[in-house]
Scaffold this motif. Structure first.
Motif, short mmCIF file in Angstrom:
data_model
loop_
_atom_site.label_atom_id
_atom_site.label_comp_id
_atom_site.label_asym_id
_atom_site.label_seq_id
_atom_site.Cartn_x
_atom_site.Cartn_y
_atom_site.Cartn_z
N ASP A 31 8.93 0.89 9.16
CA ASP A 31 9.66 -0.18 8.50
C ASP A 31 10.27 0.36 7.22
N ARG A 32 11.40 -0.21 6.83
CA ARG A 32 12.01 0.12 5.53
C ARG A 32 11.61 -0.96 4.53
N GLU A 47 -6.24 2.48 -11.21
CA GLU A 47 -5.79 3.25 -12.37
C GLU A 47 -4.27 3.14 -12.54
N GLU A 48 -3.75 1.90 -12.45
CA GLU A 48 -2.33 1.60 -12.62
C GLU A 48 -1.43 2.24 -11.55
N LYS A 49 -2.01 2.70 -10.46
CA LYS A 49 -1.25 3.31 -9.37
C LYS A 49 -1.34 2.39 -8.15
N VAL A 50 -0.20 2.14 -7.49
CA VAL A 50 -0.17 1.28 -6.31
C VAL A 50 -0.79 2.01 -5.13
N MET A 51 -1.86 1.41 -4.59
CA MET A 51 -2.55 1.98 -3.45
C MET A 51 -2.19 1.23 -2.15
N ALA A 52 -1.74 -0.01 -2.31
CA ALA A 52 -1.37 -0.84 -1.16
C ALA A 52 -0.49 -1.98 -1.66
N PHE A 53 0.34 -2.51 -0.77
CA PHE A 53 1.12 -3.69 -1.13
C PHE A 53 1.46 -4.51 0.10
N VAL A 54 1.69 -5.80 -0.14
CA VAL A 54 2.19 -6.72 0.88
C VAL A 54 3.20 -7.62 0.18
N SER A 55 4.35 -7.81 0.80
CA SER A 55 5.32 -8.77 0.26
C SER A 55 5.41 -9.97 1.19
N ILE A 56 5.60 -11.13 0.58
CA ILE A 56 5.79 -12.35 1.37
C ILE A 56 6.98 -13.13 0.79
N ARG A 57 7.64 -13.87 1.66
CA ARG A 57 8.71 -14.78 1.25
C ARG A 57 8.66 -15.98 2.17
N LYS A 58 8.59 -17.15 1.57
CA LYS A 58 8.55 -18.41 2.32
C LYS A 58 7.46 -18.38 3.38
N ASN A 63 6.62 -7.07 4.24
CA ASN A 63 6.35 -5.63 4.16
C ASN A 63 4.87 -5.38 3.95
N ILE A 64 4.38 -4.29 4.54
CA ILE A 64 2.97 -3.92 4.41
C ILE A 64 2.88 -2.40 4.30
N TYR A 65 2.05 -1.95 3.36
CA TYR A 65 1.78 -0.52 3.23
C TYR A 65 0.41 -0.35 2.57
N THR A 66 -0.33 0.66 2.98
CA THR A 66 -1.60 0.94 2.32
C THR A 66 -1.97 2.41 2.47
N TYR A 87 4.52 -17.24 11.45
CA TYR A 87 4.73 -16.07 12.31
C TYR A 87 5.48 -14.97 11.58
N SER A 88 4.80 -13.84 11.41
CA SER A 88 5.33 -12.70 10.66
C SER A 88 5.29 -11.47 11.55
N ILE A 89 6.41 -10.80 11.67
CA ILE A 89 6.48 -9.58 12.47
C ILE A 89 6.22 -8.40 11.53
N VAL A 90 5.13 -7.70 11.80
CA VAL A 90 4.67 -6.64 10.89
C VAL A 90 4.31 -5.38 11.70
N THR A 91 4.14 -4.27 10.99
CA THR A 91 3.78 -3.02 11.65
C THR A 91 2.48 -3.18 12.44
N ASN A 92 2.42 -2.51 13.59
CA ASN A 92 1.21 -2.61 14.42
C ASN A 92 0.15 -1.59 14.03
N ASN A 93 0.36 -0.87 12.94
CA ASN A 93 -0.59 0.17 12.52
C ASN A 93 -1.91 -0.38 11.99
N TYR A 94 -1.96 -1.65 11.65
CA TYR A 94 -3.14 -2.20 10.99
C TYR A 94 -3.72 -3.42 11.71
#
Length: 128
Positions: A31-32, A47-58, A63-66, A87-94
């Motif tokens: 995903d981009r 320690e102020e470093k992003v290790m994972a994130f998820v974005s949501i809208r409505k 987006n998902i990354y970890t 219903y959210s279409i997300v990466t199947n890696n997790y």
């Protein structure tokens, strides 16, 4: 530590800038990642470093990354406390992480790299 942030906040790009256009992230998630307006970002910081994130809208996860599954699971549980996710279409890696966090995963879909997840907002018990 989990923080919530939008792209309107001053320190957003300090945290998230390196993920936009990252080929490493794209290869991992299929995903981009875009900084669209209207997204709420949940970031897992160490320690102020992003290790994972998820974005949501409505109420849709966008987006998902970890870097580690436990970080993503904590974010997803936090999101579920606050939101009904439609219903959210997300990466199947997790897939296992989605299920551990209490989300339903639609089976038998024809997506190559994605799955659909959804989940009701967690009900909280009133204090006794």
């Amino acid at each position: 530590m989990i923080i919530k942030i939008t792209n309107k906040e001053e320190n957003f790009y300090q945290y998230m800038g390196k993920f936009f256009g990252s080929r490493l992230v794209e290869r991992q998630t299929n995903d981009r990642i875009y900084d669209d307006s209207g997204k709420q970002w949940y970031l897992y910081l160490e320690e102020e470093k992003v290790m994972a994130f998820v974005s949501i809208r409505k109420n849709i996860i966008k987006n998902i990354y970890t870097t580690k599954e436990k970080y993503l699971e904590e974010i997803l549980k936090e999101i579920k406390k606050e939101n009904k996710i439609t219903y959210s279409i997300v990466t199947n890696n997790y897939i296992e992480v989605y299920e551990r966090a209490g989300f339903e995963v639609a089976k038998n879909e024809n997506y190559k790299n994605f799955v659909t997840i959804y989940g009701e907002k967690e009900k909280t018990e009133p204090n006794e």
